[in-house]
Structures are given as C-alpha cells and as structure tokens.
Design a protein around this motif. Structure first.
Motif, PDB file in Angstrom:
ATOM      1  N   PRO A   1       4.421 -13.473  10.880  1.00  0.00           N
ATOM      2  CA  PRO A   1       4.862 -13.523   9.540  1.00  0.00           C
ATOM      3  C   PRO A   1       5.303 -14.900   8.943  1.00  0.00           C
ATOM      4  O   PRO A   1       5.140 -15.480   7.968  1.00  0.00           O
ATOM      5  CB  PRO A   1       5.997 -12.619   9.088  1.00  0.00           C
ATOM      6  CG  PRO A   1       6.269 -12.050  10.734  1.00  0.00           C
ATOM      7  CD  PRO A   1       5.205 -12.502  11.584  1.00  0.00           C
TER       8      PRO A   1
ATOM      9  N   ARG B   1       2.034 -16.642   7.888  1.00  0.00           N
ATOM     10  CA  ARG B   1       1.810 -16.251   6.595  1.00  0.00           C
ATOM     11  C   ARG B   1       2.635 -16.953   5.490  1.00  0.00           C
ATOM     12  O   ARG B   1       2.248 -17.096   4.352  1.00  0.00           O
ATOM     13  CB  ARG B   1       1.860 -14.685   6.391  1.00  0.00           C
ATOM     14  CG  ARG B   1       0.586 -14.019   7.346  1.00  0.00           C
ATOM     15  CD  ARG B   1       0.550 -12.591   7.138  1.00  0.00           C
ATOM     16  NE  ARG B   1       1.738 -11.768   6.820  1.00  0.00           N
ATOM     17  CZ  ARG B   1       2.380 -11.163   7.933  1.00  0.00           C
ATOM     18  NH1 ARG B   1       1.864 -11.201   9.043  1.00  0.00           N
ATOM     19  NH2 ARG B   1       3.328 -10.339   7.885  1.00  0.00           N
TER      20      ARG B   1
ATOM     21  N   HIS C   1      -4.313 -13.704  -2.727  1.00  0.00           N
ATOM     22  CA  HIS C   1      -3.313 -13.842  -1.268  1.00  0.00           C
ATOM     23  C   HIS C   1      -2.126 -14.073  -1.739  1.00  0.00           C
ATOM     24  O   HIS C   1      -0.883 -13.637  -1.199  1.00  0.00           O
ATOM     25  CB  HIS C   1      -3.844 -14.851  -0.492  1.00  0.00           C
ATOM     26  CG  HIS C   1      -5.135 -14.413   0.561  1.00  0.00           C
ATOM     27  ND1 HIS C   1      -5.176 -13.412   1.046  1.00  0.00           N
ATOM     28  CD2 HIS C   1      -6.431 -14.918   0.537  1.00  0.00           C
ATOM     29  CE1 HIS C   1      -6.353 -13.140   1.816  1.00  0.00           C
ATOM     30  NE2 HIS C   1      -7.192 -14.269   1.406  1.00  0.00           N
TER      31      HIS C   1
ATOM     32  N   ARG D   1      -0.228 -10.904  -2.887  1.00  0.00           N
ATOM     33  CA  ARG D   1      -0.032 -10.166  -1.749  1.00  0.00           C
ATOM     34  C   ARG D   1       1.030 -10.562  -0.944  1.00  0.00           C
ATOM     35  O   ARG D   1       1.821  -9.565  -0.615  1.00  0.00           O
ATOM     36  CB  ARG D   1      -1.432  -9.963  -1.026  1.00  0.00           C
ATOM     37  CG  ARG D   1      -1.190  -8.848   0.262  1.00  0.00           C
ATOM     38  CD  ARG D   1      -2.515  -8.717   0.964  1.00  0.00           C
ATOM     39  NE  ARG D   1      -3.153  -9.909   1.497  1.00  0.00           N
ATOM     40  CZ  ARG D   1      -2.574 -10.873   2.575  1.00  0.00           C
ATOM     41  NH1 ARG D   1      -1.612 -10.019   3.179  1.00  0.00           N
ATOM     42  NH2 ARG D   1      -3.038 -11.921   2.847  1.00  0.00           N
ATOM     43  N   LEU D   2       0.972 -11.958  -0.711  1.00  0.00           N
ATOM     44  CA  LEU D   2       2.065 -12.408   0.201  1.00  0.00           C
ATOM     45  C   LEU D   2       3.408 -12.405  -0.436  1.00  0.00           C
ATOM     46  O   LEU D   2       4.577 -12.508   0.013  1.00  0.00           O
ATOM     47  CB  LEU D   2       1.815 -13.876   0.780  1.00  0.00           C
ATOM     48  CG  LEU D   2       0.581 -14.076   1.794  1.00  0.00           C
ATOM     49  CD1 LEU D   2       0.330 -15.508   2.121  1.00  0.00           C
ATOM     50  CD2 LEU D   2       0.861 -13.173   3.035  1.00  0.00           C
TER      51      LEU D   2
ATOM     52  N   HIS E   1       4.569 -10.023  -2.049  1.00  0.00           N
ATOM     53  CA  HIS E   1       5.134  -8.865  -1.856  1.00  0.00           C
ATOM     54  C   HIS E   1       5.094  -8.177  -0.442  1.00  0.00           C
ATOM     55  O   HIS E   1       5.353  -7.185  -0.161  1.00  0.00           O
ATOM     56  CB  HIS E   1       4.333  -7.610  -2.676  1.00  0.00           C
ATOM     57  CG  HIS E   1       4.727  -8.053  -4.225  1.00  0.00           C
ATOM     58  ND1 HIS E   1       3.580  -8.798  -4.983  1.00  0.00           N
ATOM     59  CD2 HIS E   1       5.591  -7.730  -5.131  1.00  0.00           C
ATOM     60  CE1 HIS E   1       4.031  -8.897  -6.208  1.00  0.00           C
ATOM     61  NE2 HIS E   1       5.253  -8.352  -6.391  1.00  0.00           N
ATOM     62  N   ASP E   2       4.769  -9.014   0.524  1.00  0.00           N
ATOM     63  CA  ASP E   2       4.930  -8.856   1.894  1.00  0.00           C
ATOM     64  C   ASP E   2       6.144  -8.756   2.392  1.00  0.00           C
ATOM     65  O   ASP E   2       6.886  -9.989   2.313  1.00  0.00           O
ATOM     66  CB  ASP E   2       3.892  -9.767   2.645  1.00  0.00           C
ATOM     67  CG  ASP E   2       3.847  -9.591   3.929  1.00  0.00           C
ATOM     68  OD1 ASP E   2       4.770  -9.100   4.810  1.00  0.00           O
ATOM     69  OD2 ASP E   2       2.754  -9.892   4.873  1.00  0.00           O
TER      70      ASP E   2
ATOM     71  N   LYS F   1       7.626  -9.002   5.506  1.00  0.00           N
ATOM     72  CA  LYS F   1       8.039  -9.797   6.524  1.00  0.00           C
ATOM     73  C   LYS F   1       8.139 -11.067   5.886  1.00  0.00           C
ATOM     74  O   LYS F   1       8.561 -12.056   6.608  1.00  0.00           O
ATOM     75  CB  LYS F   1       6.987  -9.485   7.716  1.00  0.00           C
ATOM     76  CG  LYS F   1       7.146  -7.948   8.096  1.00  0.00           C
ATOM     77  CD  LYS F   1       6.355  -7.769   9.183  1.00  0.00           C
ATOM     78  CE  LYS F   1       6.696  -6.553   9.982  1.00  0.00           C
ATOM     79  NZ  LYS F   1       5.629  -6.294  11.113  1.00  0.00           N
TER      80      LYS F   1
END
Length: 139
Positions: free
Chosen positions: A104, A107, A120, A123-124, A126-127, A129
């Motif tokens: 993480p 990322r 991307h 998505r990141l 809302h990630d 971690k």
C-alpha cells in the motif's frame, strides 16, 4: 562509589580526552563502480543486480537509468523500498505500474504521480489501505 571521567583539577584530561592518532589506511571505494550519478549504462545495469536493495534503490536516482532497468526494479519481487524508489522517480509510466503494486505504501506513492491514469487514480482514491497510508503521512 562512581569514578569521575575527568579527575578534579585536570582540564580536558582523563580517560575520555581526545588523543592524537593516525588516519586509518583503509578505503571502502570500489574502482570498478563509480557513484550512481557518474555510472554509465553498463555500470547501472550491474548495480541494479546488486544483492543490496539500497544499492538497487539508488540506481533509480540516475538520469541515465534505462527504462528496462527501471521496469525491472519496479517488479513485485523487488523489496518494497526498491519499488518505492522506482515510483518516486517520476518517469512516465512509473505511477501506473505502481498502482498495481501489492504494497500500500507504493500504491500511495503512485497516487501522487503526475502520470497516473484517471482509472487508477479513482481506484486508489477508494483503496482503504492506500487511504490509511495517506492519512498517516498527512498528519
């Protein structure tokens, strides 16, 4: 009864006072490998194969690092510190590559990249971690 380090009345004397000594006759430089900043492409390729992850991470800082070497240093089998150094170079493609990283922190570094695709980035964002890492480093 404790022993005084410097006996009373002795200015700058005692067991721990500075003393004259010769410089050691030792060099830790390796004539085969200059600093990463001075290394040519072949030397960078050799340094990128080092057993020391700190050396591999340092290779990413060279302006002469070839794309294929940078890609190799960003692969998931590299230690996270090496992959983090690769994404922090800011070279085109590094953020999108790091967006898929298993770690993480890597990322999260990708999320700050200028070259991260919108897909991307969404998505990141809302990630959980990645957001936890971002919360830790922003406080």
């Amino acid at each position: 009864m404790p022993t005084n380090r410097v006996p009373k009345g002795v200015r700058g004397g005692g067991q721990f006072a500075a003393s004259a000594h010769m410089e050691p006759d030792l060099s830790i430089t390796n004539a085969d490998f200059p600093s990463v900043g001075d290394a040519d492409v072949d030397q960078l390729r050799a340094l990128a194969e080092s057993n020391d992850p700190l050396v591999r991470a340092e290779v990413t800082s060279s302006i002469r690092v070839p794309d294929d070497v940078l890609e190799r240093l960003a692969e998931p089998d590299q230690p996270p510190a090496v992959r983090l150094a690769a994404v922090n170079t800011g070279y085109a493609g590094t953020a999108d590559r790091a967006a898929e990283d298993p770690h993480p922190l890597v990322r999260a570094a990708a999320l700050t990249g200028w070259d991260l695709s919108d897909a991307h980035r969404e998505r990141l964002a809302h990630d959980p971690k990645v957001q936890r890492v971002m919360g830790l480093i922003s406080h």
